[in-house]
Design an enzyme around this catalytic site. Structure first.
Site, PDB file in Angstrom:
ATOM      1  N   LYS A 295      -2.788  12.957   2.580  1.00 14.30           N
ATOM      2  CA  LYS A 295      -1.979  13.878   3.372  1.00 14.30           C
ATOM      3  C   LYS A 295      -2.621  15.255   3.455  1.00 14.30           C
ATOM      4  O   LYS A 295      -2.538  15.937   4.483  1.00 14.30           O
ATOM      5  CB  LYS A 295      -0.561  13.957   2.787  1.00 14.30           C
ATOM      6  CG  LYS A 295       0.222  12.670   2.960  1.00 14.30           C
ATOM      7  CD  LYS A 295       0.333  12.289   4.429  1.00 14.30           C
ATOM      8  CE  LYS A 295       1.161  11.060   4.665  1.00 14.30           C
ATOM      9  NZ  LYS A 295       1.336  10.740   6.107  1.00 14.30           N
TER      10      LYS A 295
ATOM     11  N   GLN B 118       1.676   9.575  -7.060  1.00 18.29           N
ATOM     12  CA  GLN B 118       1.137   9.638  -5.703  1.00 18.29           C
ATOM     13  C   GLN B 118      -0.303  10.144  -5.671  1.00 18.29           C
ATOM     14  O   GLN B 118      -0.730  10.750  -4.693  1.00 18.29           O
ATOM     15  CB  GLN B 118       2.020  10.543  -4.832  1.00 18.29           C
ATOM     16  CG  GLN B 118       3.439  10.046  -4.645  1.00 18.29           C
ATOM     17  CD  GLN B 118       4.259  11.039  -3.842  1.00 18.29           C
ATOM     18  OE1 GLN B 118       4.436  12.197  -4.223  1.00 18.29           O
ATOM     19  NE2 GLN B 118       4.764  10.587  -2.720  1.00 18.29           N
TER      20      GLN B 118
ATOM     21  N   THR C 112      11.217  15.639   1.745  1.00 18.96           N
ATOM     22  CA  THR C 112      11.752  14.328   1.396  1.00 18.96           C
ATOM     23  C   THR C 112      12.650  13.829   2.531  1.00 18.96           C
ATOM     24  O   THR C 112      13.752  14.324   2.728  1.00 18.96           O
ATOM     25  CB  THR C 112      12.542  14.390   0.079  1.00 18.96           C
ATOM     26  OG1 THR C 112      11.682  14.848  -0.962  1.00 18.96           O
ATOM     27  CG2 THR C 112      13.068  13.006  -0.296  1.00 18.96           C
ATOM     28  N   ILE C 113      12.142  12.871   3.275  1.00 16.68           N
ATOM     29  CA  ILE C 113      12.858  12.278   4.393  1.00 16.68           C
ATOM     30  C   ILE C 113      13.287  10.874   3.974  1.00 16.68           C
ATOM     31  O   ILE C 113      12.458  10.077   3.519  1.00 16.68           O
ATOM     32  CB  ILE C 113      11.969  12.196   5.651  1.00 16.68           C
ATOM     33  CG1 ILE C 113      11.307  13.557   5.937  1.00 16.68           C
ATOM     34  CG2 ILE C 113      12.787  11.714   6.838  1.00 16.68           C
ATOM     35  CD1 ILE C 113      12.256  14.689   6.220  1.00 16.68           C
TER      36      ILE C 113
ATOM     37  N   SER D 122       2.345  -2.148  13.360  1.00 16.88           N
ATOM     38  CA  SER D 122       1.419  -2.895  12.513  1.00 16.88           C
ATOM     39  C   SER D 122       0.932  -4.194  13.129  1.00 16.88           C
ATOM     40  O   SER D 122      -0.123  -4.710  12.754  1.00 16.88           O
ATOM     41  CB  SER D 122       2.076  -3.203  11.170  1.00 16.88           C
ATOM     42  OG  SER D 122       3.178  -4.083  11.356  1.00 16.88           O
TER      43      SER D 122
ATOM     44  N   SER E 226       7.439   1.991  15.018  1.00 12.80           N
ATOM     45  CA  SER E 226       8.490   0.983  15.040  1.00 12.80           C
ATOM     46  C   SER E 226       9.642   1.296  14.096  1.00 12.80           C
ATOM     47  O   SER E 226      10.700   0.669  14.172  1.00 12.80           O
ATOM     48  CB  SER E 226       7.911  -0.398  14.698  1.00 12.80           C
ATOM     49  OG  SER E 226       7.415  -0.424  13.370  1.00 12.80           O
ATOM     50  N   ARG E 227       9.451   2.270  13.194  1.00 18.96           N
ATOM     51  CA  ARG E 227      10.502   2.561  12.220  1.00 18.96           C
ATOM     52  C   ARG E 227      10.383   4.000  11.721  1.00 18.96           C
ATOM     53  O   ARG E 227       9.394   4.682  11.981  1.00 18.96           O
ATOM     54  CB  ARG E 227      10.400   1.602  11.034  1.00 18.96           C
ATOM     55  CG  ARG E 227       9.074   1.693  10.299  1.00 18.96           C
ATOM     56  CD  ARG E 227       8.974   0.658   9.204  1.00 18.96           C
ATOM     57  NE  ARG E 227       7.744   0.819   8.432  1.00 18.96           N
ATOM     58  CZ  ARG E 227       7.460   0.115   7.342  1.00 18.96           C
ATOM     59  NH1 ARG E 227       8.295  -0.797   6.911  1.00 18.96           N
ATOM     60  NH2 ARG E 227       6.321   0.329   6.699  1.00 18.96           N
TER      61      ARG E 227
ATOM     62  N   SER F 223       3.510  16.781   0.478  1.00 21.72           N
ATOM     63  CA  SER F 223       2.588  16.309  -0.563  1.00 21.72           C
ATOM     64  C   SER F 223       1.153  16.750  -0.323  1.00 21.72           C
ATOM     65  O   SER F 223       0.299  16.582  -1.199  1.00 21.72           O
ATOM     66  CB  SER F 223       2.644  14.786  -0.666  1.00 21.72           C
ATOM     67  OG  SER F 223       3.928  14.361  -1.083  1.00 21.72           O
TER      68      SER F 223
ATOM     69  N   GLY G  62       2.684   4.092  14.073  1.00 25.05           N
ATOM     70  CA  GLY G  62       3.762   3.827  13.127  1.00 25.05           C
ATOM     71  C   GLY G  62       5.119   4.083  13.744  1.00 25.05           C
ATOM     72  O   GLY G  62       6.027   4.603  13.090  1.00 25.05           O
TER      73      GLY G  62
ATOM     74  N   TYR H 164      -1.950   8.998  -2.667  1.00 20.30           N
ATOM     75  CA  TYR H 164      -1.264   9.366  -1.418  1.00 20.30           C
ATOM     76  C   TYR H 164      -1.486  10.835  -1.058  1.00 20.30           C
ATOM     77  O   TYR H 164      -1.821  11.163   0.081  1.00 20.30           O
ATOM     78  CB  TYR H 164       0.230   9.076  -1.575  1.00 20.30           C
ATOM     79  CG  TYR H 164       1.121   9.537  -0.464  1.00 20.30           C
ATOM     80  CD1 TYR H 164       1.215   8.827   0.725  1.00 20.30           C
ATOM     81  CD2 TYR H 164       1.909  10.681  -0.609  1.00 20.30           C
ATOM     82  CE1 TYR H 164       2.076   9.241   1.748  1.00 20.30           C
ATOM     83  CE2 TYR H 164       2.766  11.097   0.395  1.00 20.30           C
ATOM     84  CZ  TYR H 164       2.841  10.372   1.574  1.00 20.30           C
ATOM     85  OH  TYR H 164       3.689  10.781   2.586  1.00 20.30           O
TER      86      TYR H 164
END
Length: 256
Positions: free
Chosen positions: A163, A156, A191-192, A37, A14-15, A148, A12, A159
């Protein structure tokens, strides 16, 4: 140059957090495999990242393969072997978080999230660990989990278990891989501000609340995660394994 002469795989990459981690690893002397991806957008971003990495006098290659695919880890490891001769550090960062309520959670949304965030990660970590064992010189595996993993989220429910699973995976792998000198640790961001939560944080009231919850008084940036990852990847953390490092600006401890 904490990672001089080391080869680092970042999924992951690329961003967002992955990109920041890849850049900081390169700045610290590492050769970097940029996992993304495989989409046209991901490939374009990866090539842009490769140019930035070359600006540090380092080298990067891109590998496009879906993080949910159990074979992606093997592809990344093969690319690292072909280009640089081995793998020293594996950073599992790829993940998705399509916010959705629990009672009407689409089955495909749940399964896609679990496959991307946890199932694919399991086999990618396994592939990297097998290569590190074969090399016989140890290594470092870092999973980018989340705050999380420790707290819940009403939107979530698909999600947060992934995690928590990543955190648990690193704890168990620390035991399983310790005899081979392979260290396994977790970073738990708060929180990013990235594109994964851009829509959620577009709600000004919620954004202000999240900032108030953070004792340092601001949301995190991807670069805030890169330093802790580099530390855990480096020999400065040579006696650190099975650990979880909160990087959340003090959000978790703030009960006020």
């Amino acid at each position: 140059m904490l990672l001089a002469n080391k080869t680092v795989i970042v999924t992951g990459a690329s961003r967002g957090i992955g990109r920041a981690v890849a850049l900081e690893c390169a700045r610290q002397g590492a050769r970097v495999i940029i996992g993304h991806s495989g989409s046209a957008q991901g490939r374009t971003a990866a090539f842009s990242l490769m140019e930035e990495i070359s600006g540090f006098g380092s080298h990067g290659i891109e590998v496009g393969s879906d993080a949910a695919d159990p074979d992606t880890g093997a592809r990344l490891v093969t690319a690292a072997l072909d280009a640089f001769g081995g793998v020293d550090v594996f950073v599992n960062n790829a993940g998705i978080c399509p916010f959705h309520s629990f009672l009407d959670m689409p089955r495909e949304t749940y399964l896609r999230t679990v496959d991307t965030n946890l199932n694919g990660a399991y086999f990618a970590v396994q592939a990297a660990a097998n290569q590190m064992k074969k090399q016989g010189s140890g290594g470092a595996i870092i999973a980018v989990s989340s705050i999380s993993a420790l707290v819940g989220g009403g939107m979530q429910t698909h999600y947060t278990p992934t995690k928590a699973g990543l955190h648990s995976l690193m704890q168990s792998c620390a035991i399983a891989l310790g005899p081979y000198g392979i260290r396994c640790n977790t970073v738990l961001p708060g929180t990013i501000a990235t594109d994964i939560n851009q829509e959620d944080l577009a709600d000004e009231e919620k954004r202000a609340y999240m900032i108030r919850r953070t004792t340092l008084g601001r949301l995190g940036a991807p670069e805030d995660i890169a330093g802790p990852v580099v530390f855990l990847a480096s020999d400065m953390a040579r006696y650190v394994t099975g650990a979880a490092l909160l990087v959340d600006g003090g959000m978790f401890v703030n009960l006020q």
